[in-house]
Design a protein around this motif. Structure first.
Motif, short mmCIF file in Angstrom:
data_model
loop_
_atom_site.label_atom_id
_atom_site.label_comp_id
_atom_site.label_asym_id
_atom_site.label_seq_id
_atom_site.Cartn_x
_atom_site.Cartn_y
_atom_site.Cartn_z
N ARG A 49 -2.10 -0.85 -0.29
CA ARG A 49 -1.42 0.09 -1.18
C ARG A 49 -1.35 1.49 -0.59
O ARG A 49 -0.30 2.14 -0.63
N GLU A 50 -2.43 1.97 0.00
CA GLU A 50 -2.38 3.31 0.58
C GLU A 50 -1.50 3.32 1.85
O GLU A 50 -0.76 4.27 2.10
N PHE A 51 -1.58 2.25 2.63
CA PHE A 51 -0.74 2.10 3.82
C PHE A 51 0.74 2.16 3.42
O PHE A 51 1.52 2.93 3.97
N GLU A 52 1.10 1.36 2.43
CA GLU A 52 2.50 1.31 1.98
C GLU A 52 2.94 2.59 1.28
O GLU A 52 4.09 2.99 1.39
N ALA A 53 2.04 3.25 0.56
CA ALA A 53 2.40 4.51 -0.09
C ALA A 53 2.79 5.55 0.95
O ALA A 53 3.82 6.24 0.81
N ALA A 54 2.00 5.66 2.00
CA ALA A 54 2.31 6.62 3.07
C ALA A 54 3.58 6.20 3.81
O ALA A 54 4.47 7.02 4.07
N PHE A 111 6.98 -0.47 -6.70
CA PHE A 111 6.03 0.37 -5.97
C PHE A 111 6.74 1.56 -5.32
O PHE A 111 6.25 2.68 -5.35
N ALA A 112 7.90 1.32 -4.74
CA ALA A 112 8.64 2.40 -4.07
C ALA A 112 9.03 3.49 -5.06
O ALA A 112 8.99 4.68 -4.72
N ASP A 113 9.38 3.10 -6.27
CA ASP A 113 9.69 4.11 -7.30
C ASP A 113 8.46 4.94 -7.63
O ASP A 113 8.54 6.15 -7.81
N ALA A 114 7.31 4.28 -7.71
CA ALA A 114 6.05 4.99 -7.97
C ALA A 114 5.74 5.95 -6.82
O ALA A 114 5.25 7.06 -7.06
N VAL A 115 6.03 5.54 -5.59
CA VAL A 115 5.79 6.41 -4.44
C VAL A 115 6.64 7.68 -4.55
O VAL A 115 6.15 8.78 -4.31
N ALA A 116 7.88 7.52 -4.94
CA ALA A 116 8.76 8.69 -5.10
C ALA A 116 8.23 9.63 -6.19
O ALA A 116 8.46 10.84 -6.13
N GLU A 117 7.51 9.08 -7.14
CA GLU A 117 6.95 9.86 -8.25
C GLU A 117 5.43 9.98 -8.12
O GLU A 117 4.71 10.01 -9.11
N TRP A 118 4.93 10.09 -6.90
CA TRP A 118 3.49 10.05 -6.64
C TRP A 118 2.71 11.10 -7.43
O TRP A 118 1.55 10.88 -7.77
N ARG A 119 3.31 12.22 -7.75
CA ARG A 119 2.60 13.27 -8.48
C ARG A 119 2.24 12.85 -9.91
O ARG A 119 1.20 13.25 -10.42
N THR A 120 3.11 12.05 -10.52
CA THR A 120 2.95 11.76 -11.96
C THR A 120 2.74 10.29 -12.30
O THR A 120 2.40 9.99 -13.44
N THR A 121 2.92 9.40 -11.34
CA THR A 121 2.79 7.98 -11.66
C THR A 121 1.38 7.63 -12.13
O THR A 121 0.41 8.22 -11.66
N THR A 122 1.30 6.68 -13.02
CA THR A 122 -0.01 6.16 -13.46
C THR A 122 -0.35 4.87 -12.71
O THR A 122 -1.39 4.27 -12.97
N ALA A 123 0.51 4.48 -11.78
CA ALA A 123 0.33 3.22 -11.05
C ALA A 123 -0.63 3.34 -9.87
O ALA A 123 -0.97 2.33 -9.26
N ASP A 179 -4.19 4.71 -7.78
CA ASP A 179 -5.54 5.29 -7.76
C ASP A 179 -5.47 6.54 -6.87
O ASP A 179 -4.43 6.87 -6.30
N GLU A 180 -6.59 7.24 -6.75
CA GLU A 180 -6.58 8.51 -6.02
C GLU A 180 -6.29 8.34 -4.53
O GLU A 180 -5.58 9.16 -3.94
N ARG A 181 -6.79 7.29 -3.91
CA ARG A 181 -6.51 7.07 -2.49
C ARG A 181 -5.02 6.84 -2.24
O ARG A 181 -4.45 7.38 -1.30
N THR A 182 -4.39 6.06 -3.09
CA THR A 182 -2.97 5.77 -2.92
C THR A 182 -2.14 7.03 -3.15
O THR A 182 -1.23 7.34 -2.38
N ARG A 183 -2.48 7.79 -4.18
CA ARG A 183 -1.78 9.05 -4.46
C ARG A 183 -1.94 10.02 -3.29
O ARG A 183 -0.98 10.66 -2.85
N LEU A 184 -3.16 10.13 -2.77
CA LEU A 184 -3.39 11.02 -1.63
C LEU A 184 -2.63 10.58 -0.38
O LEU A 184 -2.15 11.42 0.38
N ALA A 185 -2.51 9.28 -0.18
CA ALA A 185 -1.75 8.78 0.98
C ALA A 185 -0.29 9.21 0.88
O ALA A 185 0.30 9.66 1.87
#
Length: 172
Positions: free
Chosen positions: A43-48, A77-89, A91-97
């Motif tokens: 998840r963190e790999f793909e988020a980044a 998941f890609a939509d959540a990545v675009a909204e990384w600041r506000t998504t509830t999908a 965890d902190e590592r994925t958001r930070l990535a």
């Protein structure tokens, strides 16, 4: 595509492999090693990776999903990545990535003590280096392919793809 590719030649193999064989083959090996040797969670790999793809606009990279042990990130998941600041999908590592990928690409001078404090609370130094190298690979090679118009014909020369196929990366 701005590069004249001879008829019958694969654009990526030609540009990366034939035009600049010393650089292209090494770049391909580096690009592939990011997938083959990562220790980061999917998840963190793909988020980044996806955040870089979104910023680069690379058609292939936007469509690609890394698969590990038969697992891929969920639809949306890609939509959540675009909204990384506000998504509830996330965890902190994925958001930070996702945040790090964006800031690495757009605001590397703005990576301040507050950011690094959050980052080091969730990532080891080795993981930060690995994530930095991965982001650098995606940023450089995704941007190169997009700028040269190669992103709709993505084939990596010189070895198997992250999915294990010879040369061609499969889309999702």
């Amino acid at each position: 595509m701005i590069i004249d590719v001879p008829e019958g030649k694969d654009p990526i193999a030609y540009v990366w492999g034939e035009m600049v064989p010393g650089i292209g083959a090494a770049a391909s090996r580096f690009s592939l090693s990011v997938y083959a040797n990562t220790t980061l969670g999917l998840r963190e790999f793909e988020a980044a990776r996806l955040r870089v793809a979104q910023l680069n606009g690379c058609v292939f990279c936007l469509d690609w999903r890394t698969e590990r042990d038969g697992q891929k990130v969920e639809d949306g998941f890609a939509d959540a990545v675009a909204e990384w600041r506000t998504t509830t999908a996330f965890d902190e590592r994925t958001r930070l990535a996702a945040e790090y990928a964006e800031r690495y690409a757009l605001d590397h001078h703005g990576l301040d003590e507050e950011f690094w404090s959050r980052m080091t609370a969730h990532y080891s130094q080795a993981e930060i280096v690995e994530l930095s190298m991965s982001i650098g690979s995606w940023w450089a090679f995704g941007r190169l392919n997009r700028v040269l118009g190669l992103d709709t014909a993505c084939v990596l020369p010189g070895g198997p793809s992250p999915a294990g196929d010879q040369h061609r990366l499969e889309r999702r």
